[in-house]
Design a protein around this motif. Sequence first.
Motif, mmCIF file in Angstrom:
data_model
loop_
_atom_site.group_PDB
_atom_site.id
_atom_site.type_symbol
_atom_site.label_atom_id
_atom_site.label_comp_id
_atom_site.label_asym_id
_atom_site.label_seq_id
_atom_site.Cartn_x
_atom_site.Cartn_y
_atom_site.Cartn_z
ATOM 1 N N VAL A 1 0.840 -1.192 0.000
ATOM 2 C CA VAL A 1 0.000 0.000 0.000
ATOM 3 C C VAL A 1 0.877 1.245 0.000
ATOM 4 C CG1 VAL A 1 -1.903 -1.139 1.186
ATOM 5 C CG2 VAL A 1 -0.242 0.113 2.515
ATOM 6 N N THR A 2 0.346 2.267 -0.610
ATOM 7 C CA THR A 2 1.008 3.565 -0.631
ATOM 8 C C THR A 2 0.047 4.573 -0.032
ATOM 9 O OG1 THR A 2 2.171 2.963 -2.649
ATOM 10 C CG2 THR A 2 2.082 5.301 -2.105
ATOM 11 N N ILE A 3 0.485 5.210 1.027
ATOM 12 C CA ILE A 3 -0.337 6.237 1.663
ATOM 13 C C ILE A 3 -0.154 7.518 0.847
ATOM 14 C CG2 ILE A 3 -0.776 7.543 3.775
ATOM 15 C CD1 ILE A 3 -1.330 4.497 4.008
ATOM 16 N N SER A 4 -1.225 7.954 0.210
ATOM 17 C CA SER A 4 -1.145 9.146 -0.641
ATOM 18 C C SER A 4 -1.013 10.405 0.214
ATOM 19 C CB SER A 4 -2.398 9.251 -1.511
ATOM 20 O OG SER A 4 -3.519 9.546 -0.708
ATOM 21 N N SER A 5 -0.641 11.482 -0.431
ATOM 22 C CA SER A 5 -0.516 12.746 0.293
ATOM 23 C C SER A 5 -1.866 13.194 0.855
ATOM 24 C CB SER A 5 0.075 13.833 -0.613
ATOM 25 O OG SER A 5 -0.720 14.003 -1.760
ATOM 26 N N GLN A 6 -2.965 12.816 0.167
ATOM 27 C CA GLN A 6 -4.296 13.159 0.672
ATOM 28 C C GLN A 6 -4.639 12.351 1.935
ATOM 29 O OE1 GLN A 6 -3.772 12.190 -2.545
ATOM 30 N NE2 GLN A 6 -4.121 14.056 -3.692
ATOM 31 N N ARG B 1 -2.261 11.211 4.089
ATOM 32 C CA ARG B 1 -1.157 11.288 5.043
ATOM 33 C C ARG B 1 -1.579 11.807 6.414
ATOM 34 N NH1 ARG B 1 3.257 12.707 1.891
ATOM 35 N NH2 ARG B 1 3.280 10.484 1.551
ATOM 36 N N LEU B 2 -2.357 12.867 6.457
ATOM 37 C CA LEU B 2 -2.778 13.425 7.747
ATOM 38 C C LEU B 2 -3.622 12.407 8.515
ATOM 39 C CD1 LEU B 2 -2.843 15.751 9.742
ATOM 40 C CD2 LEU B 2 -4.816 16.662 8.506
ATOM 41 N N ALA B 3 -4.563 11.770 7.833
ATOM 42 C CA ALA B 3 -5.399 10.754 8.489
ATOM 43 C C ALA B 3 -4.541 9.591 8.977
ATOM 44 C CB ALA B 3 -6.479 10.257 7.533
ATOM 45 N N TYR B 4 -3.522 9.213 8.196
ATOM 46 C CA TYR B 4 -2.622 8.130 8.573
ATOM 47 C C TYR B 4 -1.835 8.492 9.832
ATOM 48 C CZ TYR B 4 1.242 4.786 8.234
ATOM 49 O OH TYR B 4 2.176 3.815 8.501
ATOM 50 N N ILE B 5 -1.276 9.694 9.855
ATOM 51 C CA ILE B 5 -0.500 10.140 11.022
ATOM 52 C C ILE B 5 -1.393 10.219 12.253
ATOM 53 C CG2 ILE B 5 0.756 12.112 12.005
ATOM 54 C CD1 ILE B 5 1.882 12.551 9.125
ATOM 55 N N GLU B 6 -2.605 10.754 12.073
ATOM 56 C CA GLU B 6 -3.536 10.836 13.208
ATOM 57 C C GLU B 6 -3.921 9.454 13.716
ATOM 58 O OE1 GLU B 6 -6.694 13.268 11.683
ATOM 59 O OE2 GLU B 6 -5.596 15.131 12.072
ATOM 60 N N SER B 7 -4.107 8.508 12.798
ATOM 61 C CA SER B 7 -4.468 7.151 13.229
ATOM 62 C C SER B 7 -3.301 6.464 13.917
ATOM 63 C CB SER B 7 -4.985 6.320 12.045
ATOM 64 O OG SER B 7 -3.953 6.073 11.113
ATOM 65 N N LEU B 8 -2.059 6.765 13.497
ATOM 66 C CA LEU B 8 -0.882 6.231 14.193
ATOM 67 C C LEU B 8 -0.786 6.784 15.609
ATOM 68 C CD1 LEU B 8 1.923 6.330 11.468
ATOM 69 C CD2 LEU B 8 0.909 4.300 12.506
ATOM 70 N N LEU C 1 -6.634 3.091 12.355
ATOM 71 C CA LEU C 1 -5.469 2.660 11.587
ATOM 72 C C LEU C 1 -5.803 1.466 10.705
ATOM 73 C CD1 LEU C 1 -2.464 2.915 10.931
ATOM 74 C CD2 LEU C 1 -1.999 1.464 12.918
ATOM 75 N N LEU C 2 -6.487 0.494 11.259
ATOM 76 C CA LEU C 2 -6.862 -0.685 10.478
ATOM 77 C C LEU C 2 -7.812 -0.336 9.341
ATOM 78 C CD1 LEU C 2 -7.259 -3.403 13.252
ATOM 79 C CD2 LEU C 2 -5.419 -3.170 11.577
ATOM 80 N N ASP C 3 -8.774 0.536 9.601
ATOM 81 C CA ASP C 3 -9.701 0.960 8.549
ATOM 82 C C ASP C 3 -8.959 1.618 7.393
ATOM 83 O OD1 ASP C 3 -11.896 -0.012 9.923
ATOM 84 O OD2 ASP C 3 -12.584 1.951 10.608
ATOM 85 N N LEU C 4 -8.026 2.513 7.723
ATOM 86 C CA LEU C 4 -7.284 3.223 6.691
ATOM 87 C C LEU C 4 -6.400 2.260 5.896
ATOM 88 C CD1 LEU C 4 -6.034 6.688 6.677
ATOM 89 C CD2 LEU C 4 -4.294 4.989 6.224
ATOM 90 N N VAL C 5 -5.682 1.382 6.584
ATOM 91 C CA VAL C 5 -4.793 0.443 5.895
ATOM 92 C C VAL C 5 -5.601 -0.562 5.076
ATOM 93 C CG1 VAL C 5 -3.090 -1.390 6.229
ATOM 94 C CG2 VAL C 5 -2.900 0.734 7.526
ATOM 95 N N CYS C 6 -6.701 -1.054 5.619
ATOM 96 C CA CYS C 6 -7.533 -2.017 4.880
ATOM 97 C C CYS C 6 -8.138 -1.381 3.634
ATOM 98 C CB CYS C 6 -8.631 -2.579 5.774
ATOM 99 S SG CYS C 6 -8.020 -3.731 7.012
ATOM 100 N N GLN C 7 -8.622 -0.170 3.740
ATOM 101 C CA GLN C 7 -9.194 0.514 2.578
ATOM 102 C C GLN C 7 -8.122 0.751 1.521
ATOM 103 O OE1 GLN C 7 -12.492 1.400 1.833
ATOM 104 N NE2 GLN C 7 -11.559 1.737 -0.161
ATOM 105 N N THR C 8 -6.932 1.157 1.959
ATOM 106 C CA THR C 8 -5.843 1.406 1.020
ATOM 107 C C THR C 8 -5.391 0.107 0.358
ATOM 108 O OG1 THR C 8 -5.166 3.281 2.386
ATOM 109 C CG2 THR C 8 -3.583 2.502 0.776
ATOM 110 N N ALA C 9 -5.328 -0.988 1.119
ATOM 111 C CA ALA C 9 -4.968 -2.298 0.555
ATOM 112 C C ALA C 9 -6.033 -2.756 -0.437
ATOM 113 C CB ALA C 9 -4.777 -3.319 1.664
ATOM 114 N N TYR C 10 -7.284 -2.557 -0.089
ATOM 115 C CA TYR C 10 -8.390 -2.914 -0.984
ATOM 116 C C TYR C 10 -8.278 -2.147 -2.304
ATOM 117 C CZ TYR C 10 -13.113 -3.279 -2.822
ATOM 118 O OH TYR C 10 -14.185 -3.494 -3.646
ATOM 119 N N ASP C 11 -8.059 -0.832 -2.200
ATOM 120 C CA ASP C 11 -7.925 -0.004 -3.402
ATOM 121 C C ASP C 11 -6.741 -0.469 -4.255
ATOM 122 O OD1 ASP C 11 -10.099 1.462 -2.515
ATOM 123 O OD2 ASP C 11 -8.870 3.114 -1.722
#
Length: 95
Positions: A13-18, A20-27, A40-50
Amino acid sequence: MNLLLLKAGFPIVTISSQQRLAYIESLIQAQQAPSDLTALLDLVCQTAYDALVETLSVVASAADSRGKGLAFYQDILAFLADRQSETDVSLPHSS
């Protein structure tokens, strides 16, 4: 993170710049409340799915495949659509 995903059979997965803020906040949230990894799991799972859907789309439309992967891609989208009611994930429309 990607090594763990690959070992589990998921795409990189690649965390896009859009995202990134949500990723950092979830971390930060996961570090402050290790028992609640939901964001964090929701964001990573959605990104993996995409990433998986994008990979399947590329495979299905590759010039050298001559459309052989298109039926498989459509079958996978139908399979995922059948299970969409279990999640909040939006599926792309197959053409």
